[in-house]
Design an enzyme around this catalytic site. Structure first.
Site, mmCIF file in Angstrom:
data_model
loop_
_atom_site.group_PDB
_atom_site.id
_atom_site.type_symbol
_atom_site.label_atom_id
_atom_site.label_comp_id
_atom_site.label_asym_id
_atom_site.label_seq_id
_atom_site.Cartn_x
_atom_site.Cartn_y
_atom_site.Cartn_z
ATOM 1 N N ASN A 1 0.790 -1.067 -0.014
ATOM 2 C CA ASN A 1 -0.003 0.272 -0.168
ATOM 3 C C ASN A 1 0.906 1.205 0.018
ATOM 4 O O ASN A 1 0.573 2.151 -0.632
ATOM 5 C CB ASN A 1 -0.743 -0.040 1.198
ATOM 6 C CG ASN A 1 -2.017 -1.107 1.347
ATOM 7 O OD1 ASN A 1 -2.328 -1.601 0.204
ATOM 8 N ND2 ASN A 1 -2.577 -1.045 2.380
ATOM 9 N N GLY B 1 -3.568 4.800 6.859
ATOM 10 C CA GLY B 1 -2.467 4.878 7.733
ATOM 11 C C GLY B 1 -1.325 4.625 6.831
ATOM 12 O O GLY B 1 -0.097 5.483 6.999
ATOM 13 N N ASP B 2 -1.325 3.710 5.827
ATOM 14 C CA ASP B 2 -0.360 3.481 4.936
ATOM 15 C C ASP B 2 -0.285 4.613 3.843
ATOM 16 O O ASP B 2 1.033 5.111 3.283
ATOM 17 C CB ASP B 2 -0.585 2.312 4.029
ATOM 18 C CG ASP B 2 -0.687 1.193 5.061
ATOM 19 O OD1 ASP B 2 0.226 0.960 5.798
ATOM 20 O OD2 ASP B 2 -1.417 0.026 4.458
ATOM 21 N N ALA B 3 -1.449 5.202 3.461
ATOM 22 C CA ALA B 3 -1.484 6.420 2.631
ATOM 23 C C ALA B 3 -0.771 7.426 3.429
ATOM 24 O O ALA B 3 0.132 8.280 2.636
ATOM 25 C CB ALA B 3 -2.893 6.518 2.204
#
Length: 302
Positions: free
Chosen positions: A43, A250-252
């Site tokens: 991601n 959260g990954d973004a």
């Protein structure tokens, strides 16, 4: 431009959108079902590619349709998937149950998503990179990768994720230059790790809809506002959006922060970009959202 290596899980996500999360022995109605690539490392890599950052992905998938589909999807988005190892067994599958408010719980079948090893990262790729971003994986693998990257002069970034409470990541935390944590993870991390009292560690706290903050050195573990210098703590309130699915937000966020810092932005700007990326992910279905500088600017400047 600086190259980032993302190392960690590469999954196939099956998202079940339900009317509500049921109580024990209860039942909910599935309103929609979709399948797409996921996994924290994948991601972040996809987010970085969308923000025009050269990125390579180190992880492992099975020799199956899910593995081929997720690597194809990533490659088409601009991620270098050559380091992804194909292992005997099944690609990890995560079942993401999302309610009407965008809240998520996860059921997982890990498959071969931790079959890769630290020595699967070639010296050539390591020499070509500037940043190693680690996500949830075997602690020994993460620590060995962090050591190799630090010795090679790379910035080591680490987002341990929800399994931090189950695994001892202290060796990796001690080598990390940049650490991403949500509120729950921050308490656990501080039990494993002396958070850089020499001021060399940057911790980025993800507060979800409440935005985030950047802390350095002694201020990483302090809740006393009087102890925080103006330069040590930077905060941003986030952006108001109607959440559809918080999976991958959260990954973004991490991808946005890294991309912004790599183009030379200060912590304040990087935090605004990170929150914009998290908001973009939260208002769209699925773990991966098409992120671009134009979309970020629409939120940050709007």
């Amino acid at each position: 431009m600086s190259r980032v290596i993302c190392a960690g899980h590469v999954n196939w996500d099956i998202t079940l959108r339900v009317d509500r999360l049921p109580e024990p022995d209860g039942e909910a109605s599935i309103r929609a079902q979709t399948g797409a690539g996921g996994g924290s490392a994948a991601n972040v890599a996809a987010g970085l590619a969308g923000l025009d950052v050269p990125v390579s992905l180190l992880g492992s998938v099975g020799d199956d349709d899910h593995g081929r589909a997720t690597t194809k999807e990533l490659a088409e988005s601009g991620v270098d998937c050559d380091p992804v190892r194909t292992a005997a067994g099944e690609t990890a599958v995560k079942y993401l149950v999302v309610d009407a408010d965008g809240e998520v719980f996860v059921l997982g079948c890990s498959g071969v998503n931790e079959a890769f090893r630290a020595d699967d990262l070639s010296e050539t790729l390591l020499a070509d990179a500037d940043v190693l971003h680690l996500t949830s994986q075997r602690p020994k693998t993460a620590a060995a990768l962090a050591e190799r990257a630090a010795d090679a002069g790379l910035l080591v970034s680490f987002d341990p994720g929800r399994r931090l409470g189950e695994r001892d990541y202290s060796a990796t935390l001690e080598r990390a230059d940049l650490v991403f944590l949500n509120d729950r993870e921050a308490t656990t991390a501080l039990d494993q790790w002396d958070a850089g009292p020499d001021g060399t560690t940057t911790v980025v706290l993800k507060h979800g809809a409440r935005g985030g903050e950047v802390r350095r050195g002694d201020d990483v573990s302090s809740d006393d506002q009087n102890r925080r210098g103006d330069d040590a703590v930077v905060s941003h309130p986030g952006f108001a959006v109607d959440p559809v699915d918080t999976t991958g937000a959260g990954d973004a966020f991490a991808a946005g922060f890294l991309a912004s810092r790599l183009r030379g932005d200060d912590d304040s700007t990087a935090l605004a970009v990170a929150n914009a990326c998290g908001a973009l992910a939260a208002r769209a279905a699925g773990a991966r959202t098409a992120i671009s500088w134009n979309a970020v600017a629409d939120l940050v400047d709007g």
